[in-house]
Design a protein around this motif. Sequence first.
Motif, PDB file in Angstrom:
ATOM      1  N   GLY A   1       4.461  11.558   1.955  1.00 15.22           N
ATOM      2  CA  GLY A   1       3.990  12.866   2.385  1.00 15.22           C
ATOM      3  C   GLY A   1       4.914  13.490   3.398  1.00 15.22           C
ATOM      4  N   SER A   2       4.529  14.691   3.834  1.00 15.12           N
ATOM      5  CA  SER A   2       5.383  15.454   4.735  1.00 15.12           C
ATOM      6  C   SER A   2       5.163  15.037   6.171  1.00 15.12           C
ATOM      7  N   PRO A   3       6.118  15.265   7.040  1.00 12.01           N
ATOM      8  CA  PRO A   3       5.938  14.958   8.464  1.00 12.01           C
ATOM      9  C   PRO A   3       5.011  15.969   9.119  1.00 12.01           C
ATOM     10  N   ALA A   4       4.777  15.757  10.428  1.00 12.99           N
ATOM     11  CA  ALA A   4       3.816  16.584  11.160  1.00 12.99           C
ATOM     12  C   ALA A   4       4.246  18.030  11.307  1.00 12.99           C
ATOM     13  N   THR A   5       5.475  18.384  10.948  1.00 13.69           N
ATOM     14  CA  THR A   5       5.954  19.754  11.117  1.00 13.69           C
ATOM     15  C   THR A   5       5.538  20.664   9.974  1.00 13.69           C
ATOM     16  N   SER A   6       4.814  20.180   8.993  1.00 15.60           N
ATOM     17  CA  SER A   6       4.391  21.023   7.874  1.00 15.60           C
ATOM     18  C   SER A   6       3.522  22.166   8.370  1.00 15.60           C
ATOM     19  N   ARG A   7       3.692  23.342   7.768  1.00 19.36           N
ATOM     20  CA  ARG A   7       2.930  24.520   8.162  1.00 19.36           C
ATOM     21  C   ARG A   7       1.558  24.487   7.481  1.00 19.36           C
TER      22      ARG A   7
ATOM     23  N   LEU B   1       0.909  13.719   6.283  1.00 24.70           N
ATOM     24  CA  LEU B   1       1.089  12.262   6.274  1.00 24.70           C
ATOM     25  C   LEU B   1       0.545  11.661   7.569  1.00 24.70           C
ATOM     26  N   ASN B   2      -0.402  10.739   7.431  1.00 25.87           N
ATOM     27  CA  ASN B   2      -1.041  10.112   8.590  1.00 25.87           C
ATOM     28  C   ASN B   2      -0.438   8.716   8.771  1.00 25.87           C
ATOM     29  N   GLU B   3       0.712   8.666   9.430  1.00 33.15           N
ATOM     30  CA  GLU B   3       1.392   7.389   9.634  1.00 33.15           C
ATOM     31  C   GLU B   3       0.620   6.476  10.578  1.00 33.15           C
ATOM     32  N   GLU B   4      -0.105   7.063  11.533  1.00 28.35           N
ATOM     33  CA  GLU B   4      -0.850   6.244  12.486  1.00 28.35           C
ATOM     34  C   GLU B   4      -1.953   5.463  11.785  1.00 28.35           C
ATOM     35  N   ALA B   5      -2.612   6.080  10.807  1.00 28.73           N
ATOM     36  CA  ALA B   5      -3.655   5.368  10.066  1.00 28.73           C
ATOM     37  C   ALA B   5      -3.061   4.197   9.291  1.00 28.73           C
ATOM     38  N   LEU B   6      -1.898   4.396   8.706  1.00 31.72           N
ATOM     39  CA  LEU B   6      -1.241   3.298   7.987  1.00 31.72           C
ATOM     40  C   LEU B   6      -0.844   2.178   8.942  1.00 31.72           C
ATOM     41  N   ARG B   7      -0.367   2.535  10.141  1.00 35.73           N
ATOM     42  CA  ARG B   7       0.008   1.509  11.117  1.00 35.73           C
ATOM     43  C   ARG B   7      -1.206   0.713  11.569  1.00 35.73           C
TER      44      ARG B   7
ATOM     45  N   LEU C   1       0.847  -1.195   0.000  1.00 36.02           N
ATOM     46  CA  LEU C   1       0.000   0.000   0.000  1.00 36.02           C
ATOM     47  C   LEU C   1       0.879   1.240   0.000  1.00 36.02           C
ATOM     48  N   VAL C   2       0.717   2.083  -1.015  1.00 38.32           N
ATOM     49  CA  VAL C   2       1.466   3.332  -1.126  1.00 38.32           C
ATOM     50  C   VAL C   2       0.460   4.469  -0.997  1.00 38.32           C
ATOM     51  N   SER C   3       0.523   5.209   0.119  1.00 34.02           N
ATOM     52  CA  SER C   3      -0.514   6.208   0.393  1.00 34.02           C
ATOM     53  C   SER C   3       0.000   7.232   1.390  1.00 34.02           C
ATOM     54  N   ASP C   4      -0.724   8.377   1.467  1.00 32.00           N
ATOM     55  CA  ASP C   4      -0.409   9.375   2.496  1.00 32.00           C
ATOM     56  C   ASP C   4      -1.200   9.139   3.777  1.00 32.00           C
ATOM     57  N   GLY C   5      -1.972   8.057   3.833  1.00 30.33           N
ATOM     58  CA  GLY C   5      -2.717   7.713   5.043  1.00 30.33           C
ATOM     59  C   GLY C   5      -4.053   8.390   5.173  1.00 30.33           C
ATOM     60  N   GLY C   6      -4.411   9.266   4.230  1.00 32.09           N
ATOM     61  CA  GLY C   6      -5.723   9.892   4.273  1.00 32.09           C
ATOM     62  C   GLY C   6      -6.800   8.877   3.924  1.00 32.09           C
TER      63      GLY C   6
ATOM     64  N   ARG D   1      -1.292  -3.243  11.153  1.00 35.32           N
ATOM     65  CA  ARG D   1      -1.388  -4.107  12.327  1.00 35.32           C
ATOM     66  C   ARG D   1      -2.605  -5.018  12.243  1.00 35.32           C
ATOM     67  N   ALA D   2      -3.740  -4.477  11.794  1.00 32.68           N
ATOM     68  CA  ALA D   2      -4.962  -5.272  11.722  1.00 32.68           C
ATOM     69  C   ALA D   2      -4.821  -6.456  10.781  1.00 32.68           C
ATOM     70  N   SER D   3      -3.978  -6.341   9.772  1.00 32.85           N
ATOM     71  CA  SER D   3      -3.815  -7.412   8.787  1.00 32.85           C
ATOM     72  C   SER D   3      -2.614  -8.309   9.071  1.00 32.85           C
ATOM     73  N   GLY D   4      -1.825  -7.967  10.094  1.00 31.80           N
ATOM     74  CA  GLY D   4      -0.603  -8.724  10.355  1.00 31.80           C
ATOM     75  C   GLY D   4       0.581  -8.234   9.559  1.00 31.80           C
ATOM     76  N   GLY D   5       0.486  -7.046   8.973  1.00 34.97           N
ATOM     77  CA  GLY D   5       1.577  -6.475   8.186  1.00 34.97           C
ATOM     78  C   GLY D   5       2.362  -5.453   8.980  1.00 34.97           C
ATOM     79  N   ALA D   6       2.948  -4.486   8.276  1.00 34.50           N
ATOM     80  CA  ALA D   6       3.774  -3.477   8.925  1.00 34.50           C
ATOM     81  C   ALA D   6       3.968  -2.310   7.980  1.00 34.50           C
ATOM     82  N   VAL D   7       4.392  -1.176   8.558  1.00 35.03           N
ATOM     83  CA  VAL D   7       4.831  -0.033   7.756  1.00 35.03           C
ATOM     84  C   VAL D   7       6.307  -0.243   7.462  1.00 35.03           C
ATOM     85  N   ILE D   8       6.657  -0.356   6.174  1.00 31.10           N
ATOM     86  CA  ILE D   8       8.040  -0.718   5.828  1.00 31.10           C
ATOM     87  C   ILE D   8       8.790   0.411   5.116  1.00 31.10           C
ATOM     88  N   GLY D   9       8.233   1.625   5.135  1.00 33.46           N
ATOM     89  CA  GLY D   9       8.969   2.717   4.517  1.00 33.46           C
ATOM     90  C   GLY D   9       8.154   3.976   4.444  1.00 33.46           C
ATOM     91  N   SER D  10       8.806   5.037   3.956  1.00 36.32           N
ATOM     92  CA  SER D  10       8.161   6.329   3.789  1.00 36.32           C
ATOM     93  C   SER D  10       8.770   6.987   2.560  1.00 36.32           C
TER      94      SER D  10
END
Length: 736
Positions: A189-195, A662-668, A161-166, A672-681
């Motif tokens: 996507g950008s980290p949480a520090t984006s203006r 970038l919503n990394e928590e949504a991707l996690r 899955l390649v996404s910004d987590g939205g 996690r629910a599927s038994g997978g993982a976040v393997i990059g950004s």
Amino acid sequence: MTFENPLPWWGLVAVVAAAAGVASLAYRSVPIGPLRRRALSALRCATLLWIVVCLMRPVGRPSAAALHDAVVPILVDTSRSMGIADAGGIRRIDRARDVVQREVLPAIAPRFQTELLRFGDRMAASTPADLSATDRRTALADALRAVTDRYRGRPVAGIVLVSDGGDNGVADAAAAAAGGPPVLAIGVGSPATSRDRELVSVTAAESVMSDATIDVTAEAVAHGYGAAPIELRLLENGRSVELRRATPAADGVPVSETFRVSPARDVPTVYTVEIPAAGDELVAENNARSVLVPPADRPRRILFVQGAPGFDHAFLRRAWITDRALEVDTVVRKGRDDSGAQTFYVQADPSRAQALIGGYPATREALFAYDAIVLSNVDPDLLSTAQLAMTRAFVGERGGGLLLLGARALQHQGLRNTPLEEVLPLELGDKSGGALPPVGEPGRDRVALTPAGRAHPIMQLTAAAGENERRWAAIPALASVSALGGPRAGASVLAISGGPGGVPRALVAVERFGEGRSMIFTGEASWRWKMNLPAGDQSYDRFWRQAIRWLAHAAPDPVSMTLPAASAPSDGIAVSVAVRDRAFVTRPDAIVDVRMTAPSGRIETVRAAPRPGGTFLATLRAPEPGVYRFAADAREGSTALGASLGTLLVGGVDAEMVDPRLNEEALRRVARASGGAVIGSAQGIDTAALLDRLQAAAPVAALRARVDLWHTGWSFAILAGLLALEWLARRAAGLR
């Protein structure tokens, strides 16, 4: 080989015995030789057993070679948020294309079957060159379900899955991923520090204010700007009406502002709150939100029953009949005539007056024509047990409001152990006051707001919170306050008054009961407020108008329509219509037509489909933004049951640009629910970890995959062959 629908051993024995018995009986009395009889019975038995085998659904496992043929779908988000240029200075979709072409495909294509899929509004096959950020929204749960359907019966080692987590789809993506192939997510996507400045919500309160004003509340947040003020501009139908500046406590801390507005009564009004866009913001599409305030509903019908003539009746009726949002029918018990029958003074609309001659409606149809009932100083014996039960149904089933006030109705536990007892928000069984919210030391027979009362629309005498409490503190004392028990579970005490010895007593309490609302006012002679305040002070009128409006506000018509809270252009709009007769009995055999008028004037009419519970559902599409008008007409044969009107704002918020970082928590969560993982950004992916996880999951995927053996041409050929052999054998024996 195994079976999808296996039978237990004793079930198999029973089936075989039954098939043999049926086959034997089929030829038992046929005049043929024993050898042919046994042959024909065997063929009939074999046919029956083969049908049973097919019903058990035999399935096979894939071969060892299928491990190499395990599928790895690559899902790439192509919604509009992927067009934001923040992934290392380039657009997210371009970075996603580069990650897929340069890292993902070279790592996994030599070992697995891969397919590139784009998703947003829907899922579809694509090529890297065709990836574009054009879809209106992100429906990740729908995409994961579509992958499951697309590769049903094939081993899927994992989903990249390649996404910004939205994700602004209706269903929960984590729930859709659970139990499926492992999802290996790559965040772009950008980290949480984006203006970025964003309007988080804009809401309009219930219109219960007596001067036809409502509160529009806006909540905003800024990231990357520290504690710099946020400018909020309010627009009414596109015209700027007010400007405010709110200063957050710190970066990322939300601010809230409430605007007091006066919408038009006869037409829908759109209020928009916007933040002027800065040149360095991540996106500008989330700087505005709109909310629709519908036109005023029909006047609410009120039945006001007074146990005896008095000042309360005169002052309350005057306060309510001067409110054009209310239609008030009043019944005052005068006494008894020479024959001992009770007499009443009735002031009502001619269409409803006849039902009030006896003092209180005797049928559901007559009572349910009202939206709220006021029982003031009513002796409990004024209403029969049947009328009390009907009043309970009026609140709980019809969804009406009930206001009880006056010492006669509250003293001597007159309504205790009646059908109305549970409808009321205060316990009637004791006079201790129960557990009341702390408000300090309320004055004797004076009004002190509770925390719930400070926020409740009934108790708002003015817009400013501090000024509102000062206004209540200046309200004159009541003649007395009846002592009742504490609040029931789910009830709210809005105001407290002091009793003898400073003991607090509940003064105003409200509760939602069933489909409706109820309220108790335990004070006596509230008309003193009107008499003892300055002539221009409208506190008395405002309080009682807001109370009765709040009670009647939620009462539906017999034919009532429910629209979604919000919608985006081209979304399917589900219109639900509840159809009942005047006694509020559902009419499941009704015919319901729903008419939609678009902002452009285009009209579309759809016949609503019946659903369980007497409701009907119609789905229409709104392709353009703006205010849509809906009308539902219900009839049963040639008899009209009623109509309902509604309005809906389409496109009031750009759901795709809500929290665009970038919503990394949504991707996690999904991984996690599927038994997978976040393997990059966007900064890089761990291709070795990606390949290891896919290779570990491939054997499990192959074991999960099953090939249907019964759902093929061979199963049909065997069945046809057995039937043909039996037919030929019958012909050879001279049978037809």
